[in-house]
Design a protein around this motif. Structure first.
Motif, mmCIF file in Angstrom:
data_model
loop_
_atom_site.group_PDB
_atom_site.id
_atom_site.type_symbol
_atom_site.label_atom_id
_atom_site.label_comp_id
_atom_site.label_asym_id
_atom_site.label_seq_id
_atom_site.Cartn_x
_atom_site.Cartn_y
_atom_site.Cartn_z
ATOM 1 N N GLY A 84 67.149 -19.463 11.994
ATOM 2 C CA GLY A 84 68.036 -19.013 10.995
ATOM 3 C C GLY A 84 68.822 -17.892 11.510
ATOM 4 O O GLY A 84 69.324 -17.915 12.885
ATOM 5 N N TYR A 85 69.375 -16.909 10.680
ATOM 6 C CA TYR A 85 70.240 -15.795 11.309
ATOM 7 C C TYR A 85 69.516 -14.457 11.136
ATOM 8 O O TYR A 85 70.281 -13.477 11.057
ATOM 9 C CB TYR A 85 71.632 -15.726 10.582
ATOM 10 N N PHE A 111 81.604 -23.461 7.097
ATOM 11 C CA PHE A 111 82.092 -22.207 7.539
ATOM 12 C C PHE A 111 81.026 -21.231 8.116
ATOM 13 O O PHE A 111 79.941 -21.586 7.805
ATOM 14 C CB PHE A 111 82.854 -21.362 6.114
ATOM 15 N N HIS A 112 81.494 -20.117 8.771
ATOM 16 C CA HIS A 112 80.562 -18.975 8.986
ATOM 17 C C HIS A 112 81.411 -17.773 8.753
ATOM 18 O O HIS A 112 82.685 -17.562 8.640
ATOM 19 C CB HIS A 112 80.506 -19.007 10.737
ATOM 20 N N MET A 128 73.131 -15.676 1.586
ATOM 21 C CA MET A 128 73.879 -16.235 2.822
ATOM 22 C C MET A 128 75.048 -15.429 3.227
ATOM 23 O O MET A 128 76.173 -15.740 2.644
ATOM 24 C CB MET A 128 74.395 -17.592 2.577
ATOM 25 N N GLU A 129 74.934 -14.881 4.361
ATOM 26 C CA GLU A 129 75.957 -14.052 4.944
ATOM 27 C C GLU A 129 75.740 -13.778 6.385
ATOM 28 O O GLU A 129 74.575 -13.949 6.832
ATOM 29 C CB GLU A 129 76.406 -12.867 4.548
ATOM 30 N N ASN A 130 76.734 -13.407 7.392
ATOM 31 C CA ASN A 130 76.575 -13.243 8.972
ATOM 32 C C ASN A 130 75.931 -14.370 9.473
ATOM 33 O O ASN A 130 75.006 -14.372 10.217
ATOM 34 C CB ASN A 130 75.600 -11.880 8.902
ATOM 35 N N ASN A 131 76.456 -15.509 9.026
ATOM 36 C CA ASN A 131 75.761 -16.909 9.491
ATOM 37 C C ASN A 131 76.784 -17.252 10.657
ATOM 38 O O ASN A 131 77.125 -18.509 10.796
ATOM 39 C CB ASN A 131 75.668 -18.005 8.473
#
Ligand code: N7D
Ligand code: ZN
Length: 258
Positions: A3-4, A92-93, A239-242
């Motif tokens: 994951g992140y 997207f990221h 879901m962020e900083n992916n």
């Protein structure tokens, strides 16, 4: 699984995916003044006209729009590519706030987000899966997103995000042509790299456009309403900083279209 987060993020991926420390990993920091101006590099040609988007989904790492890749209707060719490469998906990221979120950086600076249009070499390989492990199997077009005015077409995607909030959720998404997400200039940098997520295969010819597109903070904020976690999980993780941070160049040359 990867994951992140703290324990499963980019610094831990090498444990299960040793190629993470390989010689052609992505993303990288692009230093324009060190890029080689290559006059033999022709223009990128995108044929997305009879575009065949199918669905939009949350795979627990990003939001992905998939395409029908059963023929050569939607292809990228030219530039550093020897063959046409078929559009398979885009995703997207993004970050948690303005200045970081892209995967590639330019002179050390990150953008708020980065769009990846993923294509595979259907001339040489029989499937995306097979191509994804070949050194010339994939071509990913990277487009930077910076915060500014509303993007006139991105709402078609952000308006659908509430339907794919949870990992594993998806919905029909037909008739979307990603040509509407391109900046006005197709000038680019190109280099040989990898997938930026596990399995990190070193199979990508990267083509990163120099000109970012502008999207509003409001539009970007809608991406952050997505969750890494599934509906059945009690843990709700935004879901962020992916994004994976830049990796060592290890002697690679970055070329620049003129
Ligand atoms: N981020 S990227 O390098 O453009 C890229 C392009 C195509 C595939 C991937 N990564 C993957 O498909 N990883 C497999 C698992 C992701 C969904 O569970 C990354
Ligand atoms: Zn990506």
């Amino acid at each position: 699984h990867w994951g992140y987060g703290e324990g499963d993020g980019p610094s831990a991926w090498h444990k299960n995916y040793p190629v993470a420390q390989g010689s052609r990993q992505s993303p990288i920091d692009i230093i324009p003044h060190q890029a080689l101006q290559d006059r033999s590099l022709g223009p990128i040609v995108l044929n997305y006209d009879h575009c065949t988007s199918i669905n939009i989904s949350n795979n627990g790492h990003s939001v992905v729009v998939e395409f029908d890749d059963s023929d050569d209707r939607s292809v990228i060719q030219g530039g550093p590519l020897d063959n046409p490469y078929r559009l398979k998906q885009f995703h997207f990221h993004w970050g948690g706030k303005g200045c970081e979120g892209s995967e590639h950086t330019v002179d050390g600076y990150g953008y708020a987000s980065e769009l990846h249009l993923v294509h595979w070499n259907a001339v040489k390989y029989c499937s995306f899966g097979e191509a994804s492990t070949a050194p010339d199997g994939l071509a990913v077009l990277g487009i930077f997103l910076e915060t500014g005015d509303d993007h006139r077409w991105l709402h078609m995607i952000t308006d659908a995000l509430y339907m794919v909030k949870f990992k594993g959720s998806g919905t029909e998404f037909k008739g979307f042509n990603p040509k509407c997400l391109l900046p006005s200039s197709l000038h680019y940098w190109t280099y040989l790299g990898s997938l930026t997520t596990p399995p990190l295969h070193e199979s990508v010819i990267w083509i990163v456009l120099k000109e970012p597109i502008a999207v509003s903070e409001k539009q970007l904020g809608k991406f952050r309403l997505l969750l890494f976690t599934g509906e059945e999980e009690d843990q709700r993780t935004r879901m962020e900083n992916n994004f994976r941070p830049p990796q060592p160049l290890k002697g690679r040359k970055v070329r620049s279209s003129n």
